[in-house]
Motif scaffolding. Structure first.
Motif, mmCIF file in Angstrom:
data_model
loop_
_atom_site.group_PDB
_atom_site.id
_atom_site.type_symbol
_atom_site.label_atom_id
_atom_site.label_comp_id
_atom_site.label_asym_id
_atom_site.label_seq_id
_atom_site.Cartn_x
_atom_site.Cartn_y
_atom_site.Cartn_z
ATOM 1 N N THR A 42 -7.205 -16.219 11.281
ATOM 2 C CA THR A 42 -7.155 -17.191 12.543
ATOM 3 C C THR A 42 -6.721 -19.061 12.470
ATOM 4 N N ASP A 243 -4.104 -19.688 23.724
ATOM 5 C CA ASP A 243 -5.321 -18.814 23.244
ATOM 6 C C ASP A 243 -5.847 -20.226 22.325
ATOM 7 N N ALA A 247 -9.561 -21.470 22.997
ATOM 8 C CA ALA A 247 -10.611 -21.683 21.697
ATOM 9 C C ALA A 247 -11.356 -22.679 22.648
ATOM 10 N N LEU A 272 -12.212 -15.795 19.423
ATOM 11 C CA LEU A 272 -10.616 -15.198 19.848
ATOM 12 C C LEU A 272 -10.033 -14.389 18.698
ATOM 13 N N LYS A 276 -9.596 -10.546 18.621
ATOM 14 C CA LYS A 276 -7.749 -9.696 18.078
ATOM 15 C C LYS A 276 -7.877 -8.690 17.206
ATOM 16 N N GLN A 289 -7.037 -7.043 24.998
ATOM 17 C CA GLN A 289 -7.377 -8.355 24.653
ATOM 18 C C GLN A 289 -6.891 -9.920 25.843
ATOM 19 N N SER A 293 -10.264 -11.793 26.284
ATOM 20 C CA SER A 293 -10.120 -13.318 26.528
ATOM 21 C C SER A 293 -10.121 -14.007 28.017
#
Length: 322
Positions: A42, A243, A247, A272, A276, A289, A293
């Motif tokens: 991450t 993404d 976030a 996240l 994942k 996913q 999300s």
């Protein structure tokens, strides 16, 4: 009760609950080594989310961060192939990323073009530039030196260097946003730009600085991504900008600007990241996913809208509020 009102505390609790649910079906998921791997996976998202958060604080958005990452990563790989020493590669890609961010900042600052339009355009330009300088060819592991690939993977005190870089940036920008005049300017510009002008803050220059920081972090993440995965190509990190924005939103960064913390952005990225890494472990299709999300984003926005709190950190009250 005050703890439950903290966005960061609630998000941390949600992450712990998610990890607990996964651990109930797959206990090995909570082993320290595996959790360290999740954090390391991450780390690029965390680095980009910090930069994106700063941009969003100023009432802007940077949709070109993933393309910036890809271009800087490709340049890093090409520099390595040309025999450039690693320290110069690192300085070069950070400077290149900052320069690409500066292009966004100048267009927003001097021409007054909405940031979403500017960064949509530069996102395509950056991707196209990768194709032009490589003719669409890949740079693979055998074309990269061992030292180039080793740095992000080198383990120190139980964590890879890439994780330590993310931790260092978390600490650095927490200090910048909470202890410096520049950090207060980011909040002021996003919270009340008119009052910021009266306070002597240049709104355009502050937004420009935010884009430069975001670009520099994207440049660093570009090297880390390419070196860790040992491959560089045109579509690297394709769609990753979504993404990054997710976030930030999940972490409580207000899209309207002026509200958000580094801790929130980091926790949003970790949320996240856990999703994942956890979905394949528990046998859920990775295609879920995106749905999960997306649901998290909707819930986060709903939570923000229903919170009875000020939309941002108040630096100066507007004239109407006096």
């Amino acid at each position: 009760m005050s703890l439950l009102k903290s966005r960061e505390a609630l998000l941390a609790l949600a992450i712990l609950l998610l990890i607990g649910v996964v651990a109930a079906r797959f206990p090995a998921f909570v082993r320290p080594a595996n959790l360290a791997n999740v954090f390391n996976d991450t780390s690029p998202l965390i680095i980009l989310a910090i930069g994106q958060m700063i941009v969003i604080l100023t009432k802007c958005i940077d949709l070109s961060v993933a393309a910036n990452l890809a271009l800087c990563g490709m340049v890093a790989a090409l520099m390595n192939g040309a025999g450039v020493p690693l320290p110069l590669i690192l300085m070069g890609v950070v400077a290149l990323g900052a320069g690409l961010g500066a292009v966004n900042g100048v267009l927003v600052w001097k021409l007054g073009i909405p940031s979403i339009v500017v960064t949509l355009g530069t996102m395509t330009i950056f991707r196209g530039t990768i194709f032009l300088i490589t003719d669409g060819k890949w740079v693979n592991a055998h074309q990269m030196s061992d030292g180039f690939k080793a740095l992000p993977r080198t383990v120190l005190l139980g964590l890879p260097v890439m994780s330590w870089m993310a931790i260092a940036l978390i600490i650095l920008f927490t200090v910048v946003l909470t202890r410096t005049a520049l950090g207060r300017s980011f909040y002021a510009v996003g919270g009340n730009p008119h009052a910021a002008v009266y306070a002597g803050i240049n709104v355009g220059r502050t937004q420009f600085s935010a884009f430069v920081i975001s670009g520099a972090l994207a440049g660093l993440a570009g090297y880390l991504w390419v070196a860790r995965y040992a491959v560089a190509y045109v579509d690297i990190a394709g769609g990753f900008e979504l993404d990054v924005v997710a976030a930030c939103v999940i972490g409580g960064v207000a899209i309207a600007g002026g509200a958000g913390t580094v801790a929130g952005a980091v926790l949003g990225a970790l949320f996240l990241g856990v999703i994942k890494n956890a979905l394949p472990v528990v046998g859920i299709s990775p295609f879920w996913q995106m749905a999960i999300s997306g649901a998290a984003i909707v819930l986060a926005v709903t939570f923000n809208a229903t919170q009875a709190r000020a939309p941002g950190r108040i630096i100066l009250k507007s004239a109407e509020a006096r």
